[in-house]
Scaffold this motif. Structure first.
Motif, PDB file in Angstrom:
ATOM      1  N   ASP A  44       0.833  -1.202   0.000  1.00  0.00           N
ATOM      2  CA  ASP A  44       0.000   0.000   0.000  1.00  0.00           C
ATOM      3  C   ASP A  44       0.869   1.254   0.000  1.00  0.00           C
ATOM      4  O   ASP A  44       1.810   1.361   0.786  1.00  0.00           O
ATOM      5  CB  ASP A  44      -0.921   0.016   1.217  1.00  0.00           C
ATOM      6  CG  ASP A  44      -2.046  -0.997   1.103  1.00  0.00           C
ATOM      7  OD1 ASP A  44      -2.263  -1.512  -0.016  1.00  0.00           O
ATOM      8  OD2 ASP A  44      -2.695  -1.277   2.129  1.00  0.00           O
ATOM      9  N   LEU A  45       0.520   2.190  -0.845  1.00  0.00           N
ATOM     10  CA  LEU A  45       1.312   3.414  -0.990  1.00  0.00           C
ATOM     11  C   LEU A  45       0.513   4.665  -0.654  1.00  0.00           C
ATOM     12  O   LEU A  45       0.976   5.780  -0.899  1.00  0.00           O
ATOM     13  CB  LEU A  45       1.855   3.516  -2.423  1.00  0.00           C
ATOM     14  CG  LEU A  45       2.746   2.357  -2.876  1.00  0.00           C
ATOM     15  CD1 LEU A  45       3.114   2.511  -4.349  1.00  0.00           C
ATOM     16  CD2 LEU A  45       4.002   2.273  -2.027  1.00  0.00           C
ATOM     17  N   GLU A  46      -0.693   4.480  -0.117  1.00  0.00           N
ATOM     18  CA  GLU A  46      -1.563   5.610   0.186  1.00  0.00           C
ATOM     19  C   GLU A  46      -1.804   5.696   1.688  1.00  0.00           C
ATOM     20  O   GLU A  46      -2.248   4.732   2.307  1.00  0.00           O
ATOM     21  CB  GLU A  46      -2.891   5.461  -0.554  1.00  0.00           C
ATOM     22  CG  GLU A  46      -3.820   6.650  -0.416  1.00  0.00           C
ATOM     23  CD  GLU A  46      -5.043   6.528  -1.292  1.00  0.00           C
ATOM     24  OE1 GLU A  46      -4.919   6.742  -2.523  1.00  0.00           O
ATOM     25  OE2 GLU A  46      -6.119   6.190  -0.768  1.00  0.00           O
ATOM     26  N   VAL A  47      -1.491   6.860   2.268  1.00  0.00           N
ATOM     27  CA  VAL A  47      -1.711   7.099   3.687  1.00  0.00           C
ATOM     28  C   VAL A  47      -2.825   8.133   3.817  1.00  0.00           C
ATOM     29  O   VAL A  47      -2.707   9.250   3.305  1.00  0.00           O
ATOM     30  CB  VAL A  47      -0.442   7.607   4.399  1.00  0.00           C
ATOM     31  CG1 VAL A  47      -0.712   7.826   5.880  1.00  0.00           C
ATOM     32  CG2 VAL A  47       0.705   6.627   4.204  1.00  0.00           C
ATOM     33  N   ASP A  48      -3.906   7.757   4.490  1.00  0.00           N
ATOM     34  CA  ASP A  48      -5.042   8.652   4.679  1.00  0.00           C
ATOM     35  C   ASP A  48      -4.921   9.340   6.027  1.00  0.00           C
ATOM     36  O   ASP A  48      -4.595   8.702   7.036  1.00  0.00           O
ATOM     37  CB  ASP A  48      -6.349   7.868   4.634  1.00  0.00           C
ATOM     38  CG  ASP A  48      -6.556   7.170   3.298  1.00  0.00           C
ATOM     39  OD1 ASP A  48      -6.832   7.872   2.315  1.00  0.00           O
ATOM     40  OD2 ASP A  48      -6.429   5.930   3.237  1.00  0.00           O
ATOM     41  N   LEU A  49      -5.231  10.632   6.044  1.00  0.00           N
ATOM     42  CA  LEU A  49      -5.247  11.315   7.334  1.00  0.00           C
ATOM     43  C   LEU A  49      -6.326  12.377   7.357  1.00  0.00           C
ATOM     44  O   LEU A  49      -6.712  12.936   6.328  1.00  0.00           O
ATOM     45  CB  LEU A  49      -3.882  11.909   7.672  1.00  0.00           C
ATOM     46  CG  LEU A  49      -3.292  13.004   6.790  1.00  0.00           C
ATOM     47  CD1 LEU A  49      -3.648  14.371   7.343  1.00  0.00           C
ATOM     48  CD2 LEU A  49      -1.780  12.871   6.724  1.00  0.00           C
ATOM     49  N   TYR A 109       3.905  16.679  -5.544  1.00  0.00           N
ATOM     50  CA  TYR A 109       2.885  17.179  -6.465  1.00  0.00           C
ATOM     51  C   TYR A 109       1.545  17.196  -5.735  1.00  0.00           C
ATOM     52  O   TYR A 109       1.145  16.208  -5.108  1.00  0.00           O
ATOM     53  CB  TYR A 109       2.809  16.286  -7.708  1.00  0.00           C
ATOM     54  CG  TYR A 109       1.631  16.560  -8.599  1.00  0.00           C
ATOM     55  CD1 TYR A 109       1.561  17.718  -9.370  1.00  0.00           C
ATOM     56  CD2 TYR A 109       0.566  15.662  -8.652  1.00  0.00           C
ATOM     57  CE1 TYR A 109       0.469  17.978 -10.185  1.00  0.00           C
ATOM     58  CE2 TYR A 109      -0.532  15.910  -9.462  1.00  0.00           C
ATOM     59  CZ  TYR A 109      -0.577  17.062 -10.227  1.00  0.00           C
ATOM     60  OH  TYR A 109      -1.653  17.322 -11.015  1.00  0.00           O
ATOM     61  N   VAL A 110       0.821  18.325  -5.800  1.00  0.00           N
ATOM     62  CA  VAL A 110      -0.414  18.503  -5.045  1.00  0.00           C
ATOM     63  C   VAL A 110      -1.594  18.565  -6.004  1.00  0.00           C
ATOM     64  O   VAL A 110      -1.560  19.293  -7.008  1.00  0.00           O
ATOM     65  CB  VAL A 110      -0.376  19.799  -4.197  1.00  0.00           C
ATOM     66  CG1 VAL A 110      -1.666  19.935  -3.380  1.00  0.00           C
ATOM     67  CG2 VAL A 110       0.843  19.810  -3.282  1.00  0.00           C
ATOM     68  N   ILE A 168      -7.323  16.480  -0.460  1.00  0.00           N
ATOM     69  CA  ILE A 168      -6.126  16.980  -1.129  1.00  0.00           C
ATOM     70  C   ILE A 168      -5.112  15.842  -1.092  1.00  0.00           C
ATOM     71  O   ILE A 168      -4.891  15.243  -0.036  1.00  0.00           O
ATOM     72  CB  ILE A 168      -5.540  18.217  -0.436  1.00  0.00           C
ATOM     73  CG1 ILE A 168      -6.589  19.328  -0.332  1.00  0.00           C
ATOM     74  CG2 ILE A 168      -4.317  18.718  -1.173  1.00  0.00           C
ATOM     75  CD1 ILE A 168      -6.970  19.650   1.065  1.00  0.00           C
ATOM     76  N   THR A 169      -4.529  15.528  -2.231  1.00  0.00           N
ATOM     77  CA  THR A 169      -3.537  14.458  -2.310  1.00  0.00           C
ATOM     78  C   THR A 169      -2.177  15.051  -2.635  1.00  0.00           C
ATOM     79  O   THR A 169      -2.044  15.840  -3.574  1.00  0.00           O
ATOM     80  CB  THR A 169      -3.917  13.433  -3.392  1.00  0.00           C
ATOM     81  OG1 THR A 169      -5.199  12.877  -3.086  1.00  0.00           O
ATOM     82  CG2 THR A 169      -2.888  12.309  -3.455  1.00  0.00           C
ATOM     83  N   VAL A 180      -3.042  11.428   1.515  1.00  0.00           N
ATOM     84  CA  VAL A 180      -4.405  11.890   1.230  1.00  0.00           C
ATOM     85  C   VAL A 180      -4.946  12.604   2.468  1.00  0.00           C
ATOM     86  O   VAL A 180      -5.087  12.001   3.531  1.00  0.00           O
ATOM     87  CB  VAL A 180      -5.321  10.720   0.847  1.00  0.00           C
ATOM     88  CG1 VAL A 180      -6.739  11.226   0.571  1.00  0.00           C
ATOM     89  CG2 VAL A 180      -4.771   9.994  -0.377  1.00  0.00           C
ATOM     90  N   ILE A 181      -5.240  13.897   2.319  1.00  0.00           N
ATOM     91  CA  ILE A 181      -5.647  14.740   3.443  1.00  0.00           C
ATOM     92  C   ILE A 181      -7.126  15.063   3.331  1.00  0.00           C
ATOM     93  O   ILE A 181      -7.592  15.589   2.318  1.00  0.00           O
ATOM     94  CB  ILE A 181      -4.833  16.047   3.462  1.00  0.00           C
ATOM     95  CG1 ILE A 181      -3.328  15.752   3.511  1.00  0.00           C
ATOM     96  CG2 ILE A 181      -5.261  16.933   4.635  1.00  0.00           C
ATOM     97  CD1 ILE A 181      -2.461  16.966   3.257  1.00  0.00           C
ATOM     98  N   ARG A 182      -7.882  14.747   4.387  1.00  0.00           N
ATOM     99  CA  ARG A 182      -9.301  15.109   4.475  1.00  0.00           C
ATOM    100  C   ARG A 182      -9.447  16.213   5.522  1.00  0.00           C
ATOM    101  O   ARG A 182      -9.208  15.979   6.707  1.00  0.00           O
ATOM    102  CB  ARG A 182     -10.145  13.896   4.889  1.00  0.00           C
ATOM    103  CG  ARG A 182     -10.123  12.728   3.919  1.00  0.00           C
ATOM    104  CD  ARG A 182     -10.890  13.018   2.653  1.00  0.00           C
ATOM    105  NE  ARG A 182     -12.272  13.427   2.904  1.00  0.00           N
ATOM    106  CZ  ARG A 182     -13.297  12.582   3.085  1.00  0.00           C
ATOM    107  NH1 ARG A 182     -13.080  11.275   3.056  1.00  0.00           N
ATOM    108  NH2 ARG A 182     -14.520  13.044   3.273  1.00  0.00           N
TER     109      ARG A 182
END
Length: 319
Positions: A76-81, A119-120, A127-128, A137-139
């Motif tokens: 997994d390469l995606e970190v959600d926060l 890269y945003v 916002i990734t 990945v920012i919520r």
């Protein structure tokens, strides 16, 4: 893990699942590196929305998703926060038509202007930030008075979506402890199956179904519980439970899980049945090969094939 010729076949077979599941987990060093990237990414937001706070301030964000629940794969390469903002910021754009869109755009601009690398891009609710091989990945969200968080979602004119990631994490960890680690093991193995087979089912749906399945398991849990049998029963049970709506932990919202993935689960079920028949005939090598087709080419084999339990590493199981 070293195999002994004196070990019963069913014990060696169970060791294959445990060794494979262990290798599916991210190495602690990898998780530490990802957290360092998270800290670097949120520094511009911290300076803007929490001026005066120390750079190591931890109260402004929460790692959620698979990494937060301990159910992430090594691949997994995606970190959600969730990034928590001061309550006053929720009302700054109150009369702007779509305050959620304005808030997300403002946070994106802060990151674009102040990040030295990465890269945003922004979406309807996030916002990734792409940093090398990792996506952060920012919520944007705010604490809710009754616990949980309200997250910005700019779709359909804008709204606030309630979520309770701490309750989700707690539900996984408590049941995992009660089941001697079987819940997290089953989740990891099912995610590996999903990735190998391209079954159209989301990771969150796998976690919800696995939690329901393990909580309804009628037998006692021991560390030696046969994982293969549990997976086979899950593939049958889950198809009878879906399509349906499932309760999200700490949330009144119910999550709908469809049945588009049933054909893949049925195929996995019959391979599991074949593996059990091979075990009854003392053909452990053939049983392992059946499970290799289900879970991935790095699943170990005994007596035939090119992997032993000593060959398993996170690099080998990257999917």
């Amino acid at each position: 893990m070293t195999l002994s010729p004196d070990l019963p076949a069913h014990v060696q077979f169970q060791n294959c699942f445990e060794s494979f599941a262990k290798a599916l987990r991210p190495e602690p060093e990898r998780f530490h590196d990802l957290l360092k990237i998270v800290d670097e990414v949120i520094q511009p937001l911290r300076r803007s929305y929490w001026p005066g706070c120390a750079p190591i301030f931890r109260g402004d964000h929460l790692v959620v998703g698979a990494f937060g629940k301990g159910t992430a794969l090594a691949s997994d390469l995606e970190v959600d926060l969730v990034y928590l903002l001061p309550a006053a910021d929720k009302y700054r754009f109150q009369n702007t038509g779509n305050p959620q869109s304005r808030l997300i755009s403002e946070m994106r601009d802060q990151l674009v202007l102040n990040l030295s690398s990465g890269y945003v891009r922004s979406g309807l609710d996030r916002i990734t930030v792409v940093c090398g091989d990792a996506d952060i990945v920012i919520r944007p969200g705010f604490e809710h008075a009754d616990g949980g968080y309200e997250l910005a979602d700019s779709s359909n004119g804008g709204n606030w979506v309630f979520t309770n990631p701490l309750a989700e994490q707690a539900s996984i960890r408590v049941l995992d402890r009660l089941s001697h680690g079987k819940l997290s093991e089953i989740i990891l193995l099912l995610k590996s199956w999903r990735n190998v087979s391209d079954a159209p089912i989301a990771g969150f749906a796998i976690e919800l179904l696995a939690r329901e399945f393990v909580s309804s398991w009628s037998e006692s849990f021991t560390p030696a519980r046969k994982t293969g049998r549990m997976l086979a029963e899950f593939f049958a049970w889950s198809r009878h439970q879906t399509p349906g709506d499932f309760q999200a932990p700490g949330n009144d919202k119910r999550i709908h899980i469809g049945d588009a993935w049933h054909a893949w689960a049925e195929a996995a079920y019959w391979r599991a049945v074949l593996a059990e028949r091979h075990m009854e005939n003392a053909a452990i090598d053939m049983a392992c090969l059946e499970w290799r087709d289900v879970l991935g080419p790095a699943f170990p084999t005994i007596g035939a094939g090119d992997f032993s339990l000593n060959d398993i590493s996170p690099a080998a199981v990257a999917i």
